[in-house]
Design a protein around this motif. Structure first.
Motif: not given
Ligand code: ADP
Ligand code: MG
Length: 452
Positions: A115, A121, A126, A158, A283, A287, A312
């Motif tokens: 991360y 993104v 955000n 992340h 996003i 991925k 997720r």
């Molecule tokens: P939270 O902690 O808020 O529940 P996470 O940080 O675990 O969420 O995010 C869930 C997934 O979504 C992760 O794999 C993360 O990399 C992806 N993700 C969320 N927002 C973004 C973003 N803006 N750009 C890239 N990936 C993101």
């Protein structure tokens, strides 16, 4: 062996800053080489942990390349017998400059390296949280604490990791600690149990940046709140950075002491809202690209048009579409995506239960499921049982206490120990890592196959 070792050192010397190389790698020596196992001698546990945390992946990759085969690499910090104790240079300066050695003298950052800011993104949902995180990571603004708030799966974890990785990347000597609030609580319980509180406090009060994920889980945990309050104050007064994430606003965290609530509200509050459709597509496309898959725009928009805002979950759908595509060797067209997604959503309603985990693990190790629940302490049962506990933590929302109870009434610290042990062994033992990932796969497919 010498040659392999020398080539590895030469490669590292080329890649790393001279300081780091001299500090961490000059003191190493080759210890033994078997068919596929290479053991390197390190001066002490501190070196072992540091090198594993910071350079582990890179070194393992280099060794495989140099040896031109898969090697198991281990670091050994036991002294060779009859060795001259002065043969090793003294450990790194910062480890000796610390007060008396204790088991808390080295830091596991707890960070996940995948991360980063570069793969985050940014969209209007955000933007603020991202800008604030970046400012804190660059130490260009004093927001203390930084409080990231947003629903599940919107990128809090992340961002927290991106901040931590950025800080450590800029300065290896910075003590950055990332913990879920549950891990923090467990560490605290463990310290209380083993009378290690003074070490625990010492450790947490010497940190440069503390990142606590999902702080809302601290609600109702009085002892954790109390300890956290003191840690918070100590760090805050020393002008150390504190970063928190939460699914809930401070005012909505139930059973949270007022003094903590006001601390949480005293810094910068940055919220993340659910992403708009374009951000979701961006996003998901990113991925997919990381997995080497091109995601058609129509499929991207179809996925993003689902009501789902948890990224997720969307990523999970994407991963399964990709698995399907690679199995059938067919591109994912819109029709296929629509049909499969229906199945996935259905399958998600079914839960992975502890019974299933135990059954799959028992089958794999050719044991009886009752062996896992009994209090027998047979040696052959230890590893499978620890593996099952580890998997239970991965797949279920059961607490360590509940898991312990269902494994023959064991204490929750046994479960914590098991999880840590499996994680640690997996780092060095590729065959165990493979076993675990196979078990994970089987569990997932059996859960889906039941009715799906
Ligand atoms: P939270 O902690 O808020 O529940 P996470 O940080 O675990 O969420 O995010 C869930 C997934 O979504 C992760 O794999 C993360 O990399 C992806 N993700 C969320 N927002 C973004 C973003 N803006 N750009 C890239 N990936 C993101
Ligand atoms: Mg999270």
């Amino acid at each position: 062996m010498e040659e392999l070792f020398n080539r590895l050192m030469a490669a590292l010397e080329k890649e790393l800053p001279a300081d780091d190389y001299q500090r961490w790698f000059l003191p190493l020596k080759p210890k033994s080489l078997a068919t596929r196992q290479f053991i390197i001698q390190v001066p002490n546990i501190f070196f072992k942990t540091w090198i594993n945390d910071h350079y582990g992946l890179r070194i393992r990759k280099l060794i495989d390349e140099i040896a031109d085969q898969n090697m198991d690499l281990e670091f050994d910090c036991a002294r060779p017998e009859n060795s001259d104790p002065t043969a090793f240079p003294s450990p790194a300066p910062e480890s000796t400059s610390e007060p008396a050695a204790s088991r808390y003298d080295y830091y596991e950052t707890g960070l996940t390296s995948k991360y980063t800011f570069s793969n985050f993104v940014v969209g209007s949902s955000n933007q603020l949280a991202h800008a604030a995180s970046l400012a804190v990571a660059n130490r260009s603004a004093a927001y203390n604490p930084l409080f990231l708030y947003g629903g599940s799966g919107l990128g809090k974890t992340h961002l927290l990791n991106a901040i931590g990785n950025h800080l450590v990347g800029q300065n290896h000597n910075l003590r950055v600690v990332y913990r879920s609030s549950e891990a923090f609580t467990n560490e605290l319980i463990e310290a209380l149990r083993t009378e290690g509180m003074s070490d625990f406090r010492k450790k947490y009060r010497r940190i440069d940046a503390l990142l606590i994920d999902d702080i809302h889980f601290i609600g109702g945990k009085e002892r954790t709140q109390e300890e956290f309050f003191y840690t918070f104050n100590a760090l805050y007064e020393a002008e150390k950075q504190i970063i928190l994430s939460s699914d809930k606003m401070p005012k909505d965290i139930s059973d949270l002491e007022d003094r903590l609530r006001s601390r949480f509200e005293g810094g910068l509050f940055a919220d993340i809202s659910p992403p708009d459709r374009e951000t979701k597509v961006a996003i998901l496309t990113r991925k997919a690209m990381e997995e080497g898959i091109e995601l058609g725009t129509d499929v991207g928009f179809y996925l993003a048009s689902q009501n789902e805002t948890n990224i997720r979950v969307l990523e999970g759908y994407l991963a399964r579409l990709c698995t399907y595509a690679s199995l059938t060797r067919k591109p994912i067209d819109l029709d296929t995506a629509q049909r499969l997604l229906g199945l996935f959503i259905e399958a998600d309603r079914k839960q992975i239960t502890l019974d299933l985990i135990i059954k799959v693990t028992a089958d794999f190790f050719q044991l009886k499921t009752s062996d896992f629940r009994s209090s027998k302490k047979h040696k052959n049962l230890a590893l499978p049982r620890q593996a099952a506990m580890y998997l239970a933590r991965q797949f279920t929302s059961l607490s360590t206490i509940e898991i312990g109870q269902r494994f023959g009434g064991r204490d929750h610290s046994t479960v914590i120990h098991a999880v840590k042990k499996i994680e640690r062994v997996m780092e060095n033992d590729k065959s165990l890592a493979r076993t675990i990932s196979e078990l994970e796969k089987t569990i997932k497919t059996s859960a889906t196959a039941r009715e799906g």
